[in-house]
Design an enzyme around this catalytic site. Structure first.
Site, PDB file in Angstrom:
ATOM      1  N   CYS A 148       0.824  -1.212   0.000  1.00 37.60           N
ATOM      2  CA  CYS A 148       0.000   0.000   0.000  1.00 37.60           C
ATOM      3  C   CYS A 148       0.858   1.261   0.000  1.00 37.60           C
ATOM      4  CB  CYS A 148      -0.881   0.030   1.234  1.00 37.60           C
ATOM      5  SG  CYS A 148      -2.009  -1.348   1.306  1.00 37.60           S
ATOM      6  N   ARG A 156       5.933  -0.485  -5.796  1.00 32.47           N
ATOM      7  CA  ARG A 156       5.874  -1.238  -4.543  1.00 32.47           C
ATOM      8  C   ARG A 156       4.925  -2.424  -4.632  1.00 32.47           C
ATOM      9  NH1 ARG A 156       7.134   2.386  -0.154  1.00 32.47           N
ATOM     10  NH2 ARG A 156       5.576   1.400   1.137  1.00 32.47           N
ATOM     11  N   TRP A 185      -2.803  -2.848  -1.634  1.00 35.95           N
ATOM     12  CA  TRP A 185      -2.382  -4.239  -1.802  1.00 35.95           C
ATOM     13  C   TRP A 185      -3.239  -5.020  -0.816  1.00 35.95           C
ATOM     14  CZ3 TRP A 185       0.033  -7.936   1.350  1.00 35.95           C
ATOM     15  CH2 TRP A 185       0.625  -9.022   0.673  1.00 35.95           C
ATOM     16  N   ASN A 192      -2.452   3.113   5.496  1.00 31.28           N
ATOM     17  CA  ASN A 192      -1.501   2.002   5.398  1.00 31.28           C
ATOM     18  C   ASN A 192      -1.387   1.385   6.779  1.00 31.28           C
ATOM     19  OD1 ASN A 192      -0.944   2.628   2.790  1.00 31.28           O
ATOM     20  ND2 ASN A 192       1.175   3.266   3.127  1.00 31.28           N
ATOM     21  N   GLY A 193      -1.321   0.079   6.859  1.00 35.63           N
ATOM     22  CA  GLY A 193      -1.198  -0.581   8.163  1.00 35.63           C
ATOM     23  C   GLY A 193      -2.360  -1.523   8.367  1.00 35.63           C
ATOM     24  N   GLU A 220      17.855 -18.674  -2.438  1.00 32.43           N
ATOM     25  CA  GLU A 220      17.560 -17.428  -3.156  1.00 32.43           C
ATOM     26  C   GLU A 220      17.192 -17.749  -4.612  1.00 32.43           C
ATOM     27  OE1 GLU A 220      16.769 -14.511  -2.742  1.00 32.43           O
ATOM     28  OE2 GLU A 220      17.304 -13.379  -4.529  1.00 32.43           O
ATOM     29  N   LYS A 250      13.668 -16.658  -6.319  1.00 38.71           N
ATOM     30  CA  LYS A 250      13.564 -15.838  -7.544  1.00 38.71           C
ATOM     31  C   LYS A 250      12.643 -16.522  -8.550  1.00 38.71           C
ATOM     32  CE  LYS A 250      14.576 -12.640  -6.863  1.00 38.71           C
ATOM     33  NZ  LYS A 250      15.021 -12.396  -5.556  1.00 38.71           N
ATOM     34  N   GLU A 283       8.940 -16.436  -7.391  1.00 39.72           N
ATOM     35  CA  GLU A 283       8.380 -15.075  -7.371  1.00 39.72           C
ATOM     36  C   GLU A 283       7.868 -14.643  -8.741  1.00 39.72           C
ATOM     37  OE1 GLU A 283      10.513 -12.090  -4.277  1.00 39.72           O
ATOM     38  OE2 GLU A 283      11.871 -12.960  -5.732  1.00 39.72           O
ATOM     39  N   HIS A 288      16.962 -37.599   2.647  1.00 41.67           N
ATOM     40  CA  HIS A 288      16.042 -37.610   3.788  1.00 41.67           C
ATOM     41  C   HIS A 288      14.666 -37.093   3.397  1.00 41.67           C
ATOM     42  CE1 HIS A 288      19.392 -38.794   6.218  1.00 41.67           C
ATOM     43  NE2 HIS A 288      20.098 -37.781   5.733  1.00 41.67           N
ATOM     44  N   LYS A 300       6.588  -4.802  -3.297  1.00 42.92           N
ATOM     45  CA  LYS A 300       8.012  -4.476  -3.144  1.00 42.92           C
ATOM     46  C   LYS A 300       8.359  -4.200  -1.693  1.00 42.92           C
ATOM     47  CE  LYS A 300      12.086  -3.497  -4.651  1.00 42.92           C
ATOM     48  NZ  LYS A 300      12.865  -4.739  -4.864  1.00 42.92           N
TER      49      LYS A 300
HETATM   50  C1  G6P Z   1       9.185  -8.323  -0.303  1.00 43.39           C
HETATM   51  C2  G6P Z   1       9.905  -8.173  -1.631  1.00 43.39           C
HETATM   52  C3  G6P Z   1      11.194  -8.986  -1.598  1.00 43.39           C
HETATM   53  C4  G6P Z   1      12.048  -8.565  -0.420  1.00 43.39           C
HETATM   54  C5  G6P Z   1      11.277  -8.675   0.905  1.00 43.39           C
HETATM   55  C6  G6P Z   1      12.037  -8.020   2.048  1.00 43.39           C
HETATM   56  O1  G6P Z   1       8.722  -9.617  -0.155  1.00 43.39           O
HETATM   57  O2  G6P Z   1       9.096  -8.607  -2.691  1.00 43.39           O
HETATM   58  O3  G6P Z   1      11.913  -8.755  -2.790  1.00 43.39           O
HETATM   59  O4  G6P Z   1      13.187  -9.366  -0.363  1.00 43.39           O
HETATM   60  O5  G6P Z   1      10.035  -7.981   0.787  1.00 43.39           O
HETATM   61  O6  G6P Z   1      12.120  -6.649   1.806  1.00 43.39           O
HETATM   62  P1  G6P Z   1      13.214  -5.699   2.398  1.00 43.39           P
HETATM   63  O7  G6P Z   1      12.869  -4.347   1.835  1.00 43.39           O
HETATM   64  O8  G6P Z   1      13.050  -5.736   3.893  1.00 43.39           O
HETATM   65  O9  G6P Z   1      14.533  -6.189   1.969  1.00 43.39           O
END
Ligand code: G6P
Length: 607
Positions: A2, A27, A74, A98-99, A479, A483, A486, A502, A602
């Site tokens: 948001c 975002r 969002w 927001n919140g 990671e 990726k 996502e 296992h 974001k």
């Molecule tokens: C969201 C984003 C990720 C990010 C995570 C943590 O899920 O989509 O890309 O890694 O938040 O965000 P930060 O700003 O705390 O690194």
């Protein structure tokens, strides 16, 4: 996630509101809306989906005024529909929030019993209804807002319009950021400082528990009890906002290509004059006292912490715990006062990471923030800050921020190694020398488009994928899997390869792509043995290793890609690049929205 934008100005604000929202759109959001006071009435336009839908709506049915609020939503409570989009309003009040209102259910029951009619499924609407309820009992606007805020449990960054006060904009904060920007023509407010670029000359970051009232020429600040407070605006040093894609198809691809420059910028920021070591702005006396590290983060930042754990334990001989921020403060871990608590966040606004920081501070730990956005809440509240210098990252799936986080962690590893006398000057000199040459090697890897496209064709029709690695590469495998899921929406899991027998080996058949990260290190032999176990069950193996590693496995892998030799401590940075690009090209070939993947945001500013 948001986003809020608001304006009170001597000139019409609708265009500013729409532009503000488009600055916030990176975002992640699923609906949007604006509300403006026009001829003494609050008028609102909202639309589900992309901002363009709202823009068209406003063009078709223009609303104009000198004061307005706007929001990108969002969804958390209720579907991403027009009716659930902000601003929420009654005839008297409009609110963008927001919140989270944690007690919204009991508030709603109470207000409905008093005859209030709710229009949406959101928690945020209860704020508009509650303020209206107090207004109707005869309270002034300011008191109605103040009393409502005292009844709300949860977090908020809030902008409020009152029909009765058509030239006043109210703002309030508890746990969700809001920045006020001053210009010659009035004030702008946003949840993200970037959106004030080109508009504000000075800014004030609202603090928790503050409530402000703005007109074109005046800003009055109070606490929630109603006591007046002083505030000091500071000059606004705008972060460089990368507004365009510079000829790339997506921000994500552009940001991947920026990584060699980001790595170099980050390195040079901390490089000593003789270019032999990295110097960090943390006093040696603090580093020498550290007996343990607790790294706390979410998402990609968490995986940067996982990689750092292997580096720090090996190079500085210090034990490291890595915690998911949303778990950290609830699991009642005994915390050692000699621990250094490290909070990693690209945005510096992630709600869980911020709450974890507050938790650690209460327990008396020294807190270090590794952030990209230097004016963020997390950066402002930590004892020490290491900026990662990645520049604005727009793609929701983090790429260059991860590389910059790793670079910063590598420097921290060296500083800790030096402080604990675990690392010799010669070893540090050798690594720094290699780091200076590394950007060139990164660029070469990034340029191998055909290799990544070939892998993406391999993954295109899969529903699942398995990422494997051992040692530090097991952190990187996580990671890589993140990726891929996502942006390609392929279910991907990561496992330490030694753990394969296992459980996950049961998943392996001729349909399952298995992506193995096996750089030349002391575990390479073991990794390749694990790979043979996959091959024996028919798994479709894609291997990233060095030349000899690929040769050794040539007979049973579907694809093998050899990476050139680099210093062992740089391998995680090097092997990150193919993982990012295979995710990118797979998402692309599947026709997905690479920069704004479905359901994701974001900057995650709710718990
Ligand atoms: C969201 C984003 C990720 C990010 C995570 C943590 O899920 O989509 O890309 O890694 O938040 O965000 P930060 O700003 O705390 O690194």
């Amino acid at each position: 996630m948001c986003g809020i934008f608001a304006a009170v100005n001597q000139n019409p604000v609708t265009q500013h509101l729409l532009t503000g929202l488009s600055c916030l759109s990176y975002r992640g959001y699923d609906s949007s809306g604006i509300a403006v006071i026009e001829n003494g009435l609050i008028r609102r336009q909202r639309a589900a989906g992309k901002l363009e839908n709202l823009r068209q709506l406003v063009e078709g049915n223009p609303i104009q005024g000198l004061i307005g609020i706007a929001h990108t939503r969002w969804a958390t409570h209720g579907l991403p529909t027009e009716k659930n989009a902000h601003p929420h309003m009654t005839e008297e009040v409009a609110v963008a929030h927001n919140g989270i209102v944690e007690n919204h259910h009991s508030l709603k029951l109470r207000l409905e019993a008093q005859g209030c009619e709710f229009q949406s499924e959101t928690d945020s609407e209860s704020i508009a209804q509650l303020i209206t309820f107090h207004l109707r009992r005869g309270m002034s606007c300011q008191d109605a807002l103040r009393v409502a805020l005292q009844e709300i449990e949860g977090s908020y960054g809030l902008v409020v319009l009152f029909r009765q006060q058509p030239d006043q904009l109210y703002v309030a904060r508890r746990g969700s950021p809001l920045v006020i920007g001053r210009s010659n023509d009035g004030y702008f407010v946003s949840s993200d400082e970037n959106a004030l670029s080109g508009l504000a000359t000075q800014v004030y970051h609202l603090q928790d528990g503050e409530l402000g009232r703005l007109s074109t020429s005046l800003f009055r600040l109070r606490d929630i009890q109603g006591n007046q407070k002083a505030c000091r605006f500071v000059d606004f040093h705008q972060m460089h906002v990368d507004s365009g894609k510079d000829g790339f198809d997506h921000f994500m691809l552009k940001e991947i290509h920026e990584q060699p420059a980001v790595f170099e910028r980050c390195l040079r920021q901390y490089l000593s004059e003789d270019q032999e070591r990295l110097e960090y702005p943390i006093p040696g006396s603090i580093l020498e006292k550290v007996s343990r590290l607790t790294i706390v983060a979410c998402g990609t930042s968490f995986y940067a912490g996982q990689v750092a754990k292997y580096w720090i334990e090996r190079v500085a001989g210090l034990p490291v715990d890595v915690d998911i921020a949303s778990e950290f403060r609830y699991r009642q871990a005994p915390l050692d006062q000699q621990s250094l608590a490290v909070f990693v966040s690209q945005s510096g606004e992630t709600a869980d990471t911020y709450a974890a920081l507050q938790h650690a501070r209460k327990r008396g730990l020294t807190c270090l923030a590794i952030v990209n956005v230097v004016n963020s809440t997390i950066a402002r509240e930590a004892d020490y800050v290491l900026p990662i210098h990645a520049g604005t990252e727009v793609g929701v799936a983090s790429t260059k921020a991860f590389i910059a986080q790793l670079t910063t962690f590598l420097g921290l590893t060296l500083a800790l190694g030096r402080a604990s006398a675990y690392l010799g000057a010669e070893a540090e000199r050798a690594l720094v020398a290699e780091m200076l040459n590394f950007p060139e090697q990164m660029s070469q890897l990034i340029s191998q488009k055909s290799m990544y496209s070939a892998i993406s064709r391999e993954l295109r029709h899969c529903s699942n994928a398995l990422f494997l690695g051992r040692g530090i590469s097991s952190a990187l495998a996580q990671e890589g899997a993140l990726k891929l899921k996502e942006i390609s929406y392929i279910h991907a899991e990561a496992y330490p390869a030694g753990e394969l027998k296992h459980g996950p080996l049961a998943l392996v058949d001729e349909h399952l792509p298995v992506i193995m990260i096996a750089p030349r290190d002391e575990l390479l032999g073991k990794s390749l043995s694990n790979l043979r176990e996959v091959a024996a069950r028919g798994g479709r193996i894609i291997l990233f290793s060095d030349k000899e590693g690929i040769e050794e496995c040539r007979d049973f892998i579907v694809q093998g890609h050899a990476l050139p030799p680099v210093h062992e401590l740089l391998q995680p940075l090097q092997y990150t690049i193919p993982l990012q690009l295979l995710a990118y090209y797979t998402a692309l070939i599947r026709g997905n929205d690479v920069d704004q993947p479905r359901n994701l945001a974001k900057s995650v500013t709710v718990e």
